[in-house]
Structures are given as structure tokens and as C-alpha cells.
Design a protein around this motif. Structure first.
Motif, PDB file in Angstrom:
ATOM      1  N   SER A   1      -0.114  -6.655   1.818  1.00 49.46           N
ATOM      2  CA  SER A   1      -0.147  -5.521   2.728  1.00 49.46           C
ATOM      3  C   SER A   1      -0.975  -5.906   3.950  1.00 49.46           C
ATOM      4  CB  SER A   1      -0.765  -4.302   2.053  1.00 49.46           C
ATOM      5  OG  SER A   1      -1.101  -3.346   3.041  1.00 49.46           O
TER       6      SER A   1
ATOM      7  N   LYS B   1       6.158  -8.258   9.670  1.00 50.48           N
ATOM      8  CA  LYS B   1       5.767  -9.656   9.928  1.00 50.48           C
ATOM      9  C   LYS B   1       4.564  -9.738  10.862  1.00 50.48           C
ATOM     10  CE  LYS B   1       9.885 -10.473  11.617  1.00 50.48           C
ATOM     11  NZ  LYS B   1      10.458  -9.130  11.371  1.00 50.48           N
ATOM     12  N   SER B   2       4.655  -9.064  12.014  1.00 53.98           N
ATOM     13  CA  SER B   2       3.572  -9.163  13.001  1.00 53.98           C
ATOM     14  C   SER B   2       2.291  -8.532  12.480  1.00 53.98           C
ATOM     15  CB  SER B   2       3.986  -8.504  14.313  1.00 53.98           C
ATOM     16  OG  SER B   2       5.137  -9.149  14.829  1.00 53.98           O
TER      17      SER B   2
ATOM     18  N   VAL C   1      -1.993  -3.742   5.901  1.00 58.61           N
ATOM     19  CA  VAL C   1      -2.873  -2.592   6.122  1.00 58.61           C
ATOM     20  C   VAL C   1      -4.077  -2.639   5.176  1.00 58.61           C
ATOM     21  CG1 VAL C   1      -3.019  -0.072   5.921  1.00 58.61           C
ATOM     22  CG2 VAL C   1      -1.109  -1.124   7.144  1.00 58.61           C
TER      23      VAL C   1
ATOM     24  N   HIS D   1      12.732  -3.988  16.920  1.00 61.84           N
ATOM     25  CA  HIS D   1      12.712  -5.325  17.529  1.00 61.84           C
ATOM     26  C   HIS D   1      11.549  -5.464  18.503  1.00 61.84           C
ATOM     27  CE1 HIS D   1      16.210  -6.840  15.507  1.00 61.84           C
ATOM     28  NE2 HIS D   1      16.708  -5.628  15.631  1.00 61.84           N
TER      29      HIS D   1
ATOM     30  N   ASP E   1       0.823  -1.223   0.000  1.00 66.25           N
ATOM     31  CA  ASP E   1       0.000   0.000   0.000  1.00 66.25           C
ATOM     32  C   ASP E   1       0.850   1.263   0.000  1.00 66.25           C
ATOM     33  OD1 ASP E   1      -0.097   0.906   3.270  1.00 66.25           O
ATOM     34  OD2 ASP E   1       0.464  -1.159   2.823  1.00 66.25           O
ATOM     35  N   LEU E   2       2.153   1.115   0.349  1.00 67.18           N
ATOM     36  CA  LEU E   2       3.016   2.303   0.446  1.00 67.18           C
ATOM     37  C   LEU E   2       3.657   2.694  -0.873  1.00 67.18           C
ATOM     38  CD1 LEU E   2       4.946   1.827   3.834  1.00 67.18           C
ATOM     39  CD2 LEU E   2       2.983   3.310   3.336  1.00 67.18           C
TER      40      LEU E   2
END
Ligand code: GTP
Ligand code: MG
Ligand code: ZN
Length: 350
Positions: A171, A201-202, A173, A228, A146-147
Motif C-alpha cells: 500500500s 504505480k506513482s 498509503v 492517465h 489498505d482498502l
């Protein structure tokens, strides 16, 4: 509700149980590893279990994704770790000869790269070589689509570096690519996310789960580096089936095993079949098909350089590991030599 089957259990593991173990012990999968405190998922739900000391230093020490047997109790106590179907390993940071297993029993390794950083083909190549050695299949996920207004160039760069592994735009988002991603994982299978901190990743894990299970944090504005945010590895079950393991960011998966290099560069191997000399090192020999492909623009010179570097590194490591094995052998013999000397001394005296 989890069942052992939705957690990825199958004949490979059940065949390892004796009938006594099958009737007295519980089967669980490691969903979070933190030293002595291990979170296991049983069919009846999650429990913290005790890892006895003798298993902590032992090989294999349980990590996320492992199937383990535990004696029932309050709390249950781990009895043994079942043999792994695959393991994603790397060279422990700063140690040439220590293997660190990041995740066990994974079918798929999702190599995540944020498009805010670009495609990073050289980093992808190194990571994919490590993944190919793990026994799991790789896929590349270019996230934060999306960026960027047009991901075409990055997609092409990543494909050229991926040696036939699937490359997906996604994405966390906008939700783009998530169905394809969940489809790659698939019911009964396990995937692990790897990629640098801040890659997203998360965010992908949360989007796949449809809830904010994992904390995420903005990258530093100064240099776009991650913070991190994720500090431990955790396994999640996807609503549509399959499991994913999220973990801390890894800038680069240092190669543990040379075994994956050929698969990560199979296009170069195919070209090399056309070289005039069978042992061509593609370093200026006449009739070199690999050099020809670079000249003709069909092979990126950076990719060839990347292959050379990985081969050099693997050879160096092999040599170091040879040295480590020799040292271990010497230590193994030391007490025996001592006993021998004592024996001769006693005999000569007596
Ligand atoms: N616009 C956009 N931002 C994203 C996307 N994915 C992640 N981000 C942002 O990128 C930052 C880092 O995302 P995380 O999901 O925490 O990254 P991570 O890979 O889990 O990082 P570590 O846990 O540190 O390894 C956060 O600010 C997210 O909101 C995306 O698809 N689009
Ligand atoms: Mg994270
Ligand atoms: Zn050649």
C-alpha cells in the motif's frame, strides 16, 4: 549523488566501449525520454541532451533506462546507444507488427494491480507472458491493501496466475509491503512499474522515494478507471539503492513475442508431461492430465483458456510478421529488379 554503479552500470556495458570512446565520451543513463529532448543522468548530474536526427528513427532509439554515450558540449550530443541487457516491449497499439520498447536494461518488472479492482488473474497472465519474454524477472504487486479488509482471496488468485513469480501485498498509503518491494529491486538493479492507469504505480514510487515526485490523481468515481496521470516514463533512484521507472498506465501489455508463454504457464507444462499423447492439445484427448487437473479442481479452467488464447494470438502474430517480412523483402528487391530490367533493355537495344 549518483555514480555509474548506483545507476546500474557494470561490465556488460563498459566492455562495449572502445578505448577512444572511453577517453572522449561521457556515459549517461536516460532518466526521461521525450523524443529529441532526452534527460540523461551523468555522474556530474542531470542534463538535457540533443539526440541527432539520424538516431531518432534508428534502432534502437533511446528510451528510459538506456545507457548512452554523449559527446561533451553545451548541450551534450548523443553519440550512440549501448547494447541493451534486456528490454520490455509490446506490440505498438493497433499495429500487429511494430515493436515498441517501453524500457531498457531492466532487471525486474513490477506488475501492479490495485486491490480496489480485484486480482484480475487473466490480465496478470497476459502481462506476465510479455514480461517473461523481456529478459527481466517479473513480480506482482497487489497494492491498495489498505482498502480491503482481507486480501487473502485476491492473493491466492494472483499466486495461482503468477507461475511462481513473487506476489506482494502493498500500500502506498499505509506503507505496507514497501520494504519488501525495495528489497526486490535491490542496489544496482532497475525495476519498471507496469499496470493500468489508476492502479497506484506513482503512489508506490512516491512512497518508496519518501517524497511526492510523481503527481497522482484519483480514479474516476463512475467506473474506477484511472485518468492517465503519468504521461512519460521517468527513472528514479531509491534511497536504499536501485532504480525504478514509472510510466503511463497500460491496461494490457499486448504480446510482442511468444517466447514468454511457456514460462508464464510452467505449471500447465508440468501437468502436460503426464498426458497420454506427447502432442496432446488438451482439447478432449483421452488420458489428458491437464483436463484431469481441471476436473479435479487443481487447475483453473480460466487459466487453461487464457493459455490457449495467448497461443492463438502469438501464432496469428507470427503469421502477420511473416507477411510483413515478405513485403519488406519485396521492397528490398524492387530497385534491383528495375536495374535488371534496364540492363536487359539496354543490352537488347545495343
Ligand atoms: N487507499 C489507497 N489509495 C491509493 C493507493 N495507491 C494509489 N491510490 C490512489 O489511487 C489513485 C491513482 O493512483 P496513482 O498512483 O496516480 O495511479 P497510477 O497507477 O500512477 O496511474 P497512472 O499514472 O494514470 O497510470 C489516486 O487517487 C491514489 O491516491 C493505496 O495504496 N491506497
Ligand atoms: Mg502514475
Ligand atoms: Zn493433455
Amino acid at each position: 549523488m549518483s555514480t555509474l554503479a548506483t545507476l546500474g552500470w557494470g561490465p556488460y556495458f563498459s566492455a562495449q566501449l572502445s578505448s577512444e570512446e572511453a577517453s572522449t565520451l561521457l556515459v549517461g543513463r536516460v532518466v526521461a525520454d521525450r523524443g529529441r529532448r532526452l534527460r540523461l543522468r551523468f555522474e556530474a548530474g542531470d542534463r538535457l541532451v540533443i539526440v541527432p536526427g539520424h538516431l531518432l528513427g534508428a534502432e534502437p532509439a533511446p528510451v528510459a533506462g538506456d545507457f548512452v554515450l554523449a559527446a561533451p558540449g553545451e548541450p551534450p550530443v548523443v553519440a550512440r546507444v549501448l547494447e541493451r541487457r534486456s528490454a520490455l516491449s509490446r506490440n505498438a497499439a493497433g499495429r500487429a507488427t511494430v515493436e515498441q520498447v517501453l524500457a531498457a536494461n531492466v532487471d525486474l518488472v513490477l506488475v501492479v494491480q490495485g486491490l480496489d479492482e480485484g486480482a484480475h488473474p487473466r490480465r496478470l497472465e497476459r502481462t506476465l507472458a510479455a514480461v517473461h519474454a523481456s529478459g527481466a524477472e517479473p513480480a506482482v504487486i497487489l497494492t491498495k491493501a489498505d482498502l480491503v479488509p482481507d486480501a487473502g482471496a485476491a492473493l491466492a488468485e494472483a499466486r495461482a496466475a503468477a507461475s511462481g513469480a513473487p506476489v506482494l501485498l502493498a500500500s502506498g498509503v499505509s506503507g505496507e509491503g514497501l520494504d519488501g518491494l525495495a528489497g526486490l529491486v535491490g542496489p544496482g538493479r532497475t525495476a519498471v512499474f507496469v499496470g493500468p492507469s489508476g492502479a497506484g504505480k506513482s503512489t508506490l514510487v512516491n512512497a518508496l522515494l519518501g517524497r511526492a515526485e510523481q503527481p497522482v490523481a484519483a480514479v474516476r468515481a463512475r467506473d474506477a478507471r484511472g485518468r492517465h496521470t503519468t504521461t512519460a516514463r521517468r527513472l528514479f533512484e531509491l534511497p536504499g539503492g536501485g532504480c525504478v521507472i514509472d510510466g503511463p498506465g497500460i491496461r494490457e501489455l499486448r504480446l510482442w513475442d511468444a517466447g514468454g508463454i511457456a514460462a508464464a504457464f510452467d505449471d500447465v507444462a508440468a501437468l502436460a508431461a503426464g498426458c497420454r499423447f506427447r502432442d496432446c492439445r488438451h482439447a478432449g484427448e483421452p488420458g489428458c492430465a491437464v483436463a484431469g487437473a481441471v476436473e479435479a479442481g487443481r487447475l483453473d479452467a480460466g487459466r487453461l483458456e487464457s493459455l490457449r488464447k495467448l497461443e492463438r494470438e502469438a501464432a496469428l502474430q507470427e503469421a502477420r510478421r511473416g507477411g510483413a517480412a515478405a513485403r519488406a523483402e519485396k521492397l528490398r528487391w524492387r530497385p534491383i529488379k528495375k536495374a535488371q530490367r534496364r540492363m536487359y533493355r539496354d543490352r537488347d537495344r545495343g
